[in-house]
Design a protein around this motif. Structure first.
Motif, PDB file in Angstrom:
ATOM      1  N   LEU A 167       0.830  -1.207   0.000  1.00  0.00           N
ATOM      2  CA  LEU A 167       0.000   0.000   0.000  1.00  0.00           C
ATOM      3  C   LEU A 167       0.863   1.256   0.000  1.00  0.00           C
ATOM      4  CD1 LEU A 167      -2.790  -0.986   2.550  1.00  0.00           C
ATOM      5  CD2 LEU A 167      -2.953  -0.885   0.052  1.00  0.00           C
ATOM      6  N   LEU A 168       1.963   1.231   0.737  1.00  0.00           N
ATOM      7  CA  LEU A 168       2.847   2.399   0.783  1.00  0.00           C
ATOM      8  C   LEU A 168       3.590   2.604  -0.532  1.00  0.00           C
ATOM      9  CD1 LEU A 168       4.268   2.071   4.389  1.00  0.00           C
ATOM     10  CD2 LEU A 168       2.706   3.830   3.545  1.00  0.00           C
ATOM     11  N   GLN A 169       3.840   1.521  -1.262  1.00  0.00           N
ATOM     12  CA  GLN A 169       4.569   1.625  -2.520  1.00  0.00           C
ATOM     13  C   GLN A 169       3.674   1.968  -3.694  1.00  0.00           C
ATOM     14  OE1 GLN A 169       6.682  -2.055  -2.951  1.00  0.00           O
ATOM     15  NE2 GLN A 169       7.998  -1.653  -1.211  1.00  0.00           N
ATOM     16  N   THR A 170       2.401   1.709  -3.567  1.00  0.00           N
ATOM     17  CA  THR A 170       1.466   1.961  -4.660  1.00  0.00           C
ATOM     18  C   THR A 170       1.150   3.445  -4.768  1.00  0.00           C
ATOM     19  OG1 THR A 170       0.490  -0.213  -4.322  1.00  0.00           O
ATOM     20  CG2 THR A 170      -0.822   1.363  -5.561  1.00  0.00           C
ATOM     21  N   ASP A 171       1.053   3.924  -5.992  1.00  0.00           N
ATOM     22  CA  ASP A 171       0.663   5.318  -6.231  1.00  0.00           C
ATOM     23  C   ASP A 171      -0.709   5.552  -5.602  1.00  0.00           C
ATOM     24  OD1 ASP A 171      -0.248   7.772  -7.289  1.00  0.00           O
ATOM     25  OD2 ASP A 171       0.768   7.435  -9.194  1.00  0.00           O
ATOM     26  N   GLN A 172      -0.830   6.620  -4.839  1.00  0.00           N
ATOM     27  CA  GLN A 172      -2.084   6.930  -4.132  1.00  0.00           C
ATOM     28  C   GLN A 172      -3.294   6.931  -5.064  1.00  0.00           C
ATOM     29  OE1 GLN A 172      -1.717   6.558  -0.805  1.00  0.00           O
ATOM     30  NE2 GLN A 172      -2.346   8.606  -0.221  1.00  0.00           N
ATOM     31  N   LYS A 173      -3.094   7.389  -6.301  1.00  0.00           N
ATOM     32  CA  LYS A 173      -4.210   7.466  -7.256  1.00  0.00           C
ATOM     33  C   LYS A 173      -4.728   6.093  -7.650  1.00  0.00           C
ATOM     34  CE  LYS A 173      -1.514  10.729  -9.180  1.00  0.00           C
ATOM     35  NZ  LYS A 173      -0.695  11.105 -10.270  1.00  0.00           N
ATOM     36  N   GLU A 174      -3.899   5.065  -7.478  1.00  0.00           N
ATOM     37  CA  GLU A 174      -4.282   3.713  -7.882  1.00  0.00           C
ATOM     38  C   GLU A 174      -4.923   2.917  -6.749  1.00  0.00           C
ATOM     39  OE1 GLU A 174      -0.932   1.765  -9.635  1.00  0.00           O
ATOM     40  OE2 GLU A 174      -0.516   3.449 -10.971  1.00  0.00           O
ATOM     41  N   LEU A 175      -4.936   3.473  -5.553  1.00  0.00           N
ATOM     42  CA  LEU A 175      -5.496   2.757  -4.402  1.00  0.00           C
ATOM     43  C   LEU A 175      -7.011   2.905  -4.333  1.00  0.00           C
ATOM     44  CD1 LEU A 175      -2.964   3.737  -1.589  1.00  0.00           C
ATOM     45  CD2 LEU A 175      -3.176   1.512  -2.717  1.00  0.00           C
ATOM     46  N   HIS A 202      10.201   5.737  -3.392  1.00  0.00           N
ATOM     47  CA  HIS A 202       9.674   6.111  -4.714  1.00  0.00           C
ATOM     48  C   HIS A 202      10.753   6.793  -5.555  1.00  0.00           C
ATOM     49  CE1 HIS A 202       5.056   5.999  -3.859  1.00  0.00           C
ATOM     50  NE2 HIS A 202       5.681   4.938  -3.395  1.00  0.00           N
ATOM     51  N   ARG A 203      11.550   7.642  -4.919  1.00  0.00           N
ATOM     52  CA  ARG A 203      12.645   8.312  -5.649  1.00  0.00           C
ATOM     53  C   ARG A 203      13.664   7.306  -6.151  1.00  0.00           C
ATOM     54  NH1 ARG A 203      14.981  12.831  -1.893  1.00  0.00           N
ATOM     55  NH2 ARG A 203      16.634  12.716  -3.445  1.00  0.00           N
ATOM     56  N   PHE A 204      13.994   6.299  -5.328  1.00  0.00           N
ATOM     57  CA  PHE A 204      14.951   5.286  -5.757  1.00  0.00           C
ATOM     58  C   PHE A 204      14.382   4.475  -6.919  1.00  0.00           C
ATOM     59  CE2 PHE A 204      17.105   1.166  -5.611  1.00  0.00           C
ATOM     60  CZ  PHE A 204      18.413   1.603  -5.736  1.00  0.00           C
ATOM     61  N   ALA A 205      13.126   4.094  -6.819  1.00  0.00           N
ATOM     62  CA  ALA A 205      12.489   3.346  -7.909  1.00  0.00           C
ATOM     63  C   ALA A 205      12.507   4.165  -9.201  1.00  0.00           C
ATOM     64  CB  ALA A 205      11.055   2.972  -7.531  1.00  0.00           C
ATOM     65  N   ALA A 206      12.296   5.471  -9.100  1.00  0.00           N
ATOM     66  CA  ALA A 206      12.339   6.335 -10.284  1.00  0.00           C
ATOM     67  C   ALA A 206      13.752   6.380 -10.872  1.00  0.00           C
ATOM     68  CB  ALA A 206      11.857   7.744  -9.928  1.00  0.00           C
ATOM     69  N   LEU A 207      14.773   6.385 -10.010  1.00  0.00           N
ATOM     70  CA  LEU A 207      16.154   6.347 -10.506  1.00  0.00           C
ATOM     71  C   LEU A 207      16.413   5.057 -11.270  1.00  0.00           C
ATOM     72  CD1 LEU A 207      18.212   7.687  -7.457  1.00  0.00           C
ATOM     73  CD2 LEU A 207      18.001   8.766  -9.699  1.00  0.00           C
ATOM     74  N   VAL A 208      15.966   3.948 -10.719  1.00  0.00           N
ATOM     75  CA  VAL A 208      16.180   2.650 -11.362  1.00  0.00           C
ATOM     76  C   VAL A 208      15.458   2.598 -12.708  1.00  0.00           C
ATOM     77  CG1 VAL A 208      15.688   0.174 -11.174  1.00  0.00           C
ATOM     78  CG2 VAL A 208      16.604   1.416  -9.211  1.00  0.00           C
ATOM     79  N   ARG A 209      14.272   3.162 -12.761  1.00  0.00           N
ATOM     80  CA  ARG A 209      13.482   3.158 -14.003  1.00  0.00           C
ATOM     81  C   ARG A 209      13.847   4.303 -14.946  1.00  0.00           C
ATOM     82  NH1 ARG A 209       8.889   2.228 -10.100  1.00  0.00           N
ATOM     83  NH2 ARG A 209       8.627  -0.007 -10.110  1.00  0.00           N
ATOM     84  N   LYS A 210      14.850   5.093 -14.524  1.00  0.00           N
ATOM     85  CA  LYS A 210      15.312   6.257 -15.299  1.00  0.00           C
ATOM     86  C   LYS A 210      14.179   7.261 -15.530  1.00  0.00           C
ATOM     87  CE  LYS A 210      18.884   3.529 -17.664  1.00  0.00           C
ATOM     88  NZ  LYS A 210      19.572   3.217 -16.503  1.00  0.00           N
ATOM     89  N   GLN A 211      13.325   7.398 -14.530  1.00  0.00           N
ATOM     90  CA  GLN A 211      12.209   8.339 -14.601  1.00  0.00           C
ATOM     91  C   GLN A 211      12.384   9.499 -13.640  1.00  0.00           C
ATOM     92  OE1 GLN A 211       9.039   5.646 -13.614  1.00  0.00           O
ATOM     93  NE2 GLN A 211       8.756   4.999 -15.724  1.00  0.00           N
ATOM     94  N   GLY A 212      13.430   9.450 -12.835  1.00  0.00           N
ATOM     95  CA  GLY A 212      13.627  10.482 -11.827  1.00  0.00           C
ATOM     96  C   GLY A 212      14.463  11.633 -12.346  1.00  0.00           C
ATOM     97  N   THR A 213      14.375  12.735 -11.652  1.00  0.00           N
ATOM     98  CA  THR A 213      15.175  13.904 -12.012  1.00  0.00           C
ATOM     99  C   THR A 213      16.363  14.063 -11.081  1.00  0.00           C
ATOM    100  OG1 THR A 213      13.778  15.317 -10.643  1.00  0.00           O
ATOM    101  CG2 THR A 213      13.198  15.130 -12.980  1.00  0.00           C
ATOM    102  N   MET A 218      21.241   9.140  -1.943  1.00  0.00           N
ATOM    103  CA  MET A 218      21.973   8.533  -0.834  1.00  0.00           C
ATOM    104  C   MET A 218      22.157   9.527   0.314  1.00  0.00           C
ATOM    105  SD  MET A 218      24.637   5.782  -2.476  1.00  0.00           S
ATOM    106  CE  MET A 218      25.607   6.952  -3.369  1.00  0.00           C
ATOM    107  N   ALA A 219      22.413  10.785  -0.001  1.00  0.00           N
ATOM    108  CA  ALA A 219      22.545  11.802   1.052  1.00  0.00           C
ATOM    109  C   ALA A 219      21.225  11.975   1.798  1.00  0.00           C
ATOM    110  CB  ALA A 219      23.002  13.124   0.438  1.00  0.00           C
ATOM    111  N   ALA A 220      20.114  11.892   1.085  1.00  0.00           N
ATOM    112  CA  ALA A 220      18.798  12.080   1.703  1.00  0.00           C
ATOM    113  C   ALA A 220      18.415  10.927   2.628  1.00  0.00           C
ATOM    114  CB  ALA A 220      17.731  12.256   0.627  1.00  0.00           C
ATOM    115  N   THR A 221      19.079   9.776   2.486  1.00  0.00           N
ATOM    116  CA  THR A 221      18.745   8.632   3.344  1.00  0.00           C
ATOM    117  C   THR A 221      19.353   8.737   4.738  1.00  0.00           C
ATOM    118  OG1 THR A 221      20.635   7.268   2.653  1.00  0.00           O
ATOM    119  CG2 THR A 221      18.576   7.079   1.356  1.00  0.00           C
TER     120      THR A 221
END
Length: 102
Positions: free
Chosen positions: A4-12, A38-49, A56-59
């Motif tokens: 539930l935490l990983q799912t986009d709120q709009k899809e719940l 979510h930011r890490f997943a976007a990096l992996v999917r090359k969708q993040g900015t 890593m600093a933010a963690t």
């Protein structure tokens, strides 16, 4: 709960969205961790900015700090994995004239 935490709120579903909203209101740190995930997943999917270094600093000081520390142990490999283009296309073996795989 993790799903539930990983799912986009709009899809719940509405009931699930209400549960997540209540959970995040009661445990605000979960919102920060969810956003980092979510930011890490976007990096992996090359969708993040953002960048891996920024992420890593933010963690620091979060429950994802240990995960980021693990990534730092082989940072060159992690960077290569994030920066190398990949394909989901089929890989075809090279066949020799006698029908065996080269």
């Amino acid at each position: 709960m993790a799903r539930l935490l990983q799912t986009d709120q709009k899809e719940l579903a509405e009931v699930d969205r209400g549960f997540v909203d209540t959970l995040l209101a009661d445990v605000p740190v979960l919102g920060d961790v969810r956003d980092l995930a979510h930011r890490f997943a976007a990096l992996v999917r090359k969708q993040g900015t953002g960048t891996l270094d920024d992420w890593m600093a933010a963690t620091a000081g979060t429950s994802l700090e240990g995960f980021a520390s693990g990534l730092r142990k082989d940072l060159a490999t992690v960077r290569a994995a994030l920066e190398t283009p990949w394909s989901t296309g089929l890989v075809r073996p090279a066949w020799s004239r006698d029908g065996s795989i080269d």
